[in-house]
Design an enzyme around this catalytic site. Structure first.
Site, PDB file in Angstrom:
ATOM      1  CG  HIS A  10     -10.107   3.057   1.963  1.00 48.46           C
ATOM      2  ND1 HIS A  10     -10.085   1.679   1.885  1.00 48.46           N
ATOM      3  CD2 HIS A  10      -8.964   3.416   2.588  1.00 48.46           C
ATOM      4  CE1 HIS A  10      -8.978   1.240   2.437  1.00 48.46           C
ATOM      5  NE2 HIS A  10      -8.273   2.260   2.870  1.00 48.46           N
ATOM      6  CE1 TYR A  36      -3.404  -2.904   5.339  1.00 47.19           C
ATOM      7  CE2 TYR A  36      -2.632  -0.854   4.367  1.00 47.19           C
ATOM      8  CZ  TYR A  36      -3.173  -2.113   4.230  1.00 47.19           C
ATOM      9  OH  TYR A  36      -3.464  -2.589   2.978  1.00 47.19           O
ATOM     10  CE  LYS A  39      -0.963  -4.720   3.168  1.00 44.44           C
ATOM     11  NZ  LYS A  39      -1.138  -5.898   2.320  1.00 44.44           N
ATOM     12  CB  SER A  69      -0.848  -0.012   1.270  1.00 44.89           C
ATOM     13  OG  SER A  69      -1.269   1.294   1.592  1.00 44.89           O
ATOM     14  CB  SER A  70       0.520   4.591  -1.492  1.00 45.77           C
ATOM     15  OG  SER A  70      -0.758   4.933  -1.023  1.00 45.77           O
ATOM     16  CB  CYS A  71      -0.323   3.881   4.110  1.00 46.14           C
ATOM     17  SG  CYS A  71      -0.467   2.152   4.493  1.00 46.14           S
TER      18      CYS A  71
HETATM   19  P1  GDP Z   1      -6.329   7.305   4.031  1.00 43.49           P
HETATM   20  O1  GDP Z   1      -6.006   7.536   2.583  1.00 43.49           O
HETATM   21  O2  GDP Z   1      -5.536   6.216   4.646  1.00 43.49           O
HETATM   22  O3  GDP Z   1      -6.247   8.579   4.825  1.00 43.49           O
HETATM   23  O4  GDP Z   1      -7.810   6.721   4.141  1.00 43.49           O
HETATM   24  P2  GDP Z   1      -9.308   7.207   3.785  1.00 43.49           P
HETATM   25  O5  GDP Z   1      -9.627   6.829   2.388  1.00 43.49           O
HETATM   26  O6  GDP Z   1     -10.165   6.617   4.841  1.00 43.49           O
HETATM   27  O7  GDP Z   1      -9.346   8.799   3.962  1.00 43.49           O
HETATM   28  C1  GDP Z   1      -8.805   9.681   3.024  1.00 43.49           C
HETATM   29  C2  GDP Z   1      -9.201  11.093   3.372  1.00 43.49           C
HETATM   30  O8  GDP Z   1     -10.591  11.299   3.092  1.00 43.49           O
HETATM   31  C3  GDP Z   1      -8.989  11.494   4.829  1.00 43.49           C
HETATM   32  O9  GDP Z   1      -8.520  12.836   4.870  1.00 43.49           O
HETATM   33  C4  GDP Z   1     -10.414  11.426   5.391  1.00 43.49           C
HETATM   34  O10 GDP Z   1     -10.610  12.247   6.520  1.00 43.49           O
HETATM   35  C5  GDP Z   1     -11.213  11.947   4.192  1.00 43.49           C
HETATM   36  N1  GDP Z   1     -12.644  11.619   4.230  1.00 43.49           N
HETATM   37  C6  GDP Z   1     -13.642  12.501   3.987  1.00 43.49           C
HETATM   38  N2  GDP Z   1     -14.844  11.928   4.167  1.00 43.49           N
HETATM   39  C7  GDP Z   1     -14.604  10.642   4.491  1.00 43.49           C
HETATM   40  C8  GDP Z   1     -15.468   9.543   4.787  1.00 43.49           C
HETATM   41  O11 GDP Z   1     -16.684   9.643   4.801  1.00 43.49           O
HETATM   42  N3  GDP Z   1     -14.856   8.348   5.057  1.00 43.49           N
HETATM   43  C9  GDP Z   1     -13.494   8.198   5.038  1.00 43.49           C
HETATM   44  N4  GDP Z   1     -12.970   6.990   5.295  1.00 43.49           N
HETATM   45  N5  GDP Z   1     -12.672   9.243   4.795  1.00 43.49           N
HETATM   46  C10 GDP Z   1     -13.208  10.443   4.524  1.00 43.49           C
END
Ligand code: GDP
Length: 319
Positions: free
Chosen positions: A182, A139, A143, A110-112
């Site tokens: 996500h 995580y 990874k 994953s890119s994280c």
């Molecule tokens: P990340 O890429 O590991 O940070 O995972 P996410 O896909 O869960 O979140 C990406 C970004 O989208 C973060 O800044 C979240 O706060 C934002 N975000 C905005 N609305 C949402 C939501 O409804 N769900 C999630 N999971 N993230 C959200």
């Protein structure tokens, strides 16, 4: 030995977002011996069970795309599950692939894995160059261990185990559960529910300013197949589009596809996570692979898939 339509190919994690896409791709390309095992049949965290399964099924090629995954909240609140499950799954499958003489294995990270303050776009050699983002550190550590695992088996035993690091993924069979998903499937679900409920307000977590890159899982599956055929180096390789956008821009794109009358409300109490996560995909492009599905088209087709699930009355998967 290279992978042919007669090869025995195991897709570990075939029921998930990535695994189901890899399965579709391999079937479409005419591979005839694809092996899968459900969670009930095989607990991938159990080395003895995994060894037994490999001994009985003798896969020659392995797509290791299984794992416990989730969005920012799930990662932040269930760190034990994320580190334990992922470390165990990678270890058992890689070790069994060595014991039972698998010809080639592709491990998906994953890119994280890259540092929180990583220079953008992130090149492969930025791994372990700085501290990780705290919201998904468990995580990411698991990874990173997976990458090192593949490299160690390559160094010590000459195994052809490779690693690919995809950017944020989305597509059919994603998790649309708001507490664990996500951002992209969460936004599809939120705009859809608002439209169905006749409301306009849609809450977007955080400031909307973080930037993310999104790859359709069918593109990823194609890249996995490409890398299995063409890539054989110790270094992991990034898989993405090379383009990103802000969460606010993403929300507007999903709004356009799902509920054009909606209004965005940003919830600053929710975490932003990493400020930006854009992969440098020059190495992959130099090998001759680029994505084909635009984000706009991908969101539309994913929403169509989501609607079809709703129409069929199936509970859209909550993992
Ligand atoms: P990340 O890429 O590991 O940070 O995972 P996410 O896909 O869960 O979140 C990406 C970004 O989208 C973060 O800044 C979240 O706060 C934002 N975000 C905005 N609305 C949402 C939501 O409804 N769900 C999630 N999971 N993230 C959200």
């Amino acid at each position: 030995m290279e992978m042919t339509s007669a090869s025995r190919i195991y897709v570990a994690g075939h029921a998930g977002l990535v695994g189901s896409a890899v399965l579709r791709r391999l079937e479409a390309l005419g591979y005839r011996h694809i092996l899968t095992a459900t969670r009930d049949q095989l607990d991938l965290r159990d080395q003895a069970a995994v060894n037994y399964w490999f001994k009985a099924n003798r896969p020659e090629f392995v797509f290791l795309v299984a794992g416990t995954v989730g969005g920012i909240m799930a990662n932040a609140t269930r760190p034990a599950e994320f580190i334990y499950d992922n470390m165990m799954i990678h270890a058992t499958v890689v070790h069994a692939s060595h014991l039972y003489d698998v010809q080639k294995l592709l491990y998906l990270g994953s890119s994280c894995i890259y540092p929180r303050e990583c220079p953008q776009p992130m090149t492969e050699d930025m791994l372990l160059s700085g501290p990780l983002e705290p919201t998904n550190e468990s995580y990411a550590v698991a990874k990173i261990a997976g990458i090192k695992l593949c490299q160690a088996y390559r160094t010590q035993y000459g195994r052809r185990f490779i690693s690919a690091m995809p950017t944020n993924l989305y597509g059919p069979h994603d998790n649309f559960d708001l507490t664990s998903s996500h951002v992209l499937p969460a936004l599809i679900r939120k705009f859809h529910d608002a439209r169905m409920g006749g409301t306009r307000e849609v809450v977007v977590w955080g400031s909307g300013r973080p930037k993310r890159e999104f790859l359709h899982v069918d593109d990823l599956a194609d890249a996995c197949h490409f890398l299995m055929q063409r890539y054989d180096e110790a270094s992991h390789i990034n898989v993405g589009t090379g383009e990103d956008l802000s969460i606010a821009e993403l929300a507007m794109m999903v709004r356009e596809a799902v509920h054009p009358d909606a209004e965005l409300v940003f919830d600053a109490a929710k975490p932003d996570g990493t400020p930006r996560k854009l992969l440098d995909v020059s190495r992959l492009h130099a090998l001759g692979w680029t994505h084909t599905i635009t984000l706009r088209d991908g969101i539309r087709s994913t929403y169509e898939w989501f609607l079809e699930q709703e129409r069929q009355g199936l509970a859209v998967r909550a993992r």
